[in-house]
Write an enzyme that holds these catalytic residues in place. Structure first.
Site, PDB file in Angstrom:
ATOM      1  CB  SER A 153      -0.875   0.015   1.323  1.00  0.00           C
ATOM      2  OG  SER A 153      -1.729  -0.919   1.402  1.00  0.00           O
TER       3      SER A 153
HETATM    4  N1  SAH Z   1      -1.027  -4.760   4.054  1.00  0.00           N
HETATM    5  C1  SAH Z   1      -0.048  -4.823   2.719  1.00  0.00           C
HETATM    6  C2  SAH Z   1      -0.880  -4.573   1.414  1.00  0.00           C
HETATM    7  C3  SAH Z   1      -1.118  -5.872   0.975  1.00  0.00           C
HETATM    8  S1  SAH Z   1      -2.234  -5.895  -0.529  1.00  0.00           S
HETATM    9  C4  SAH Z   1       1.095  -3.741   2.885  1.00  0.00           C
HETATM   10  O1  SAH Z   1       1.646  -3.500   3.903  1.00  0.00           O
HETATM   11  O2  SAH Z   1       1.338  -2.946   2.010  1.00  0.00           O
HETATM   12  C5  SAH Z   1      -3.614  -6.618   0.195  1.00  0.00           C
HETATM   13  C6  SAH Z   1      -3.410  -8.092   0.457  1.00  0.00           C
HETATM   14  O3  SAH Z   1      -4.654  -8.627   0.778  1.00  0.00           O
HETATM   15  C7  SAH Z   1      -2.813  -8.978  -0.651  1.00  0.00           C
HETATM   16  O4  SAH Z   1      -1.780  -9.545  -0.128  1.00  0.00           O
HETATM   17  C8  SAH Z   1      -4.020  -9.840  -0.885  1.00  0.00           C
HETATM   18  O5  SAH Z   1      -3.461 -11.213  -1.171  1.00  0.00           O
HETATM   19  C9  SAH Z   1      -4.584  -9.679   0.618  1.00  0.00           C
HETATM   20  N2  SAH Z   1      -6.195 -10.321   0.565  1.00  0.00           N
HETATM   21  C10 SAH Z   1      -7.100 -10.212  -0.325  1.00  0.00           C
HETATM   22  N3  SAH Z   1      -8.386 -10.818   0.110  1.00  0.00           N
HETATM   23  C11 SAH Z   1      -8.012 -11.468   1.253  1.00  0.00           C
HETATM   24  C12 SAH Z   1      -8.807 -12.024   2.391  1.00  0.00           C
HETATM   25  N4  SAH Z   1      -9.780 -12.527   2.048  1.00  0.00           N
HETATM   26  N5  SAH Z   1      -8.109 -12.514   3.357  1.00  0.00           N
HETATM   27  C13 SAH Z   1      -6.859 -12.246   3.562  1.00  0.00           C
HETATM   28  N6  SAH Z   1      -5.877 -11.454   2.798  1.00  0.00           N
HETATM   29  C14 SAH Z   1      -6.598 -11.007   1.734  1.00  0.00           C
END
Ligand code: SAH
Length: 224
Positions: free
Chosen positions: A71
């Site tokens: 993010s």
């Molecule tokens: N928190 C991260 C952002 C990751 S992007 C950061 O520090 O930048 C969002 C993440 O959500 C992805 O890795 C994706 O695989 C995950 N995601 C999507 N749907 C999800 C679900 N139902 N349960 C857990 N994770 C999920």
């Protein structure tokens, strides 16, 4: 696993680059000193691919593999600031993060909150986050591999739940696993998403407020 040393010559390990990022966050309206300090403390370049490390302190999302992104710093900061507005003692609060990704936001959350649980549905990302986070030795941060749409009932209830992936609705499990007085900050929507604040008062009544337009990856069902 990468240590600090890998990037020692690029200047990314220096505080200067993060101070600049924090100045930019301040310009964008982030005010909470706990958030700014946490953003200054976590070395974002250690969470992205070495080929992208030179861009780690730009205020932008970056690919982390498997179609997912780390993010944008502003969004991580804004989300945490919205949570903190409703929490008196952050160092004794328990927070659930949905979507660990590479683990960056989890590390930022762990600078502020007493207990952090972060759940990820994609196994290789869950493992990548584990490797990224191991050197930070954050004993109060726990990573879970599961579908976060179900929350993490085993660790509930939570003072706050933050999501890094957007669903069309906020799953009822999250609301159920939230303590009275707690708050959820999550992107909601598909074509157009809004960062949404959901509050549960001491009587259990739930209210929601749209904060701003955002663009997150979708919340997907099941594990992969
Ligand atoms: N928190 C991260 C952002 C990751 S992007 C950061 O520090 O930048 C969002 C993440 O959500 C992805 O890795 C994706 O695989 C995950 N995601 C999507 N749907 C999800 C679900 N139902 N349960 C857990 N994770 C999920």
């Amino acid at each position: 696993m990468r240590g600090d040393g890998t990037h020692a010559n690029t200047g990314l390990a220096s505080e200067r680059v993060r101070t600049r990022m924090v100045e930019r966050l301040r310009e964008l309206g982030i005010r909470d000193s706990r958030v700014l300090a946490a953003m200054a403390a976590v070395q974002r370049h250690l969470f992205v691919d070495p080929a992208l490390a030179s861009r780690a302190y730009e205020d932008t999302a970056l690919p982390i593999g498997l179609g997912q992104t780390i993010s944008r710093p502003y969004i991580v900061a804004r989300t945490i600031e919205l949570v903190l507005e409703g929490i008196a003692a952050a160092n004794s609060a328990k927070v659930l993060e949905i979507g660990t990704g590479c683990g960056y936001a989890a590390a930022v959350l762990a600078q502020i909150f007493g207990t952090v649980i972060s759940v990820e549905r994609v196994r290789p990302l869950h493992e990548k986050a584990r490797a990224n986070l191991r050197p930070l030795r954050l004993a109060h941060l726990r990573l879970v591999f599961a579908d976060g749409a179900d929350g993490v009932p085993a660790q509930a209830p939570y003072d706050a739940i933050v999501a890094a992936a957007a669903g069309e609705q906020v799953p009822t499990a999250w609301v159920e696993q939230l303590k009275p007085g707690g708050r959820i900050v999550a992107p909601v929507g598909s074509a157009e998403q809004r960062l949404t604040l959901i509050t549960k008062d001491d009587g259990g009544r739930v209210a929601r407020r749209a904060i701003e337009v955002v663009r997150f990856v979708p919340l997907k069902p099941g594990t992969a």
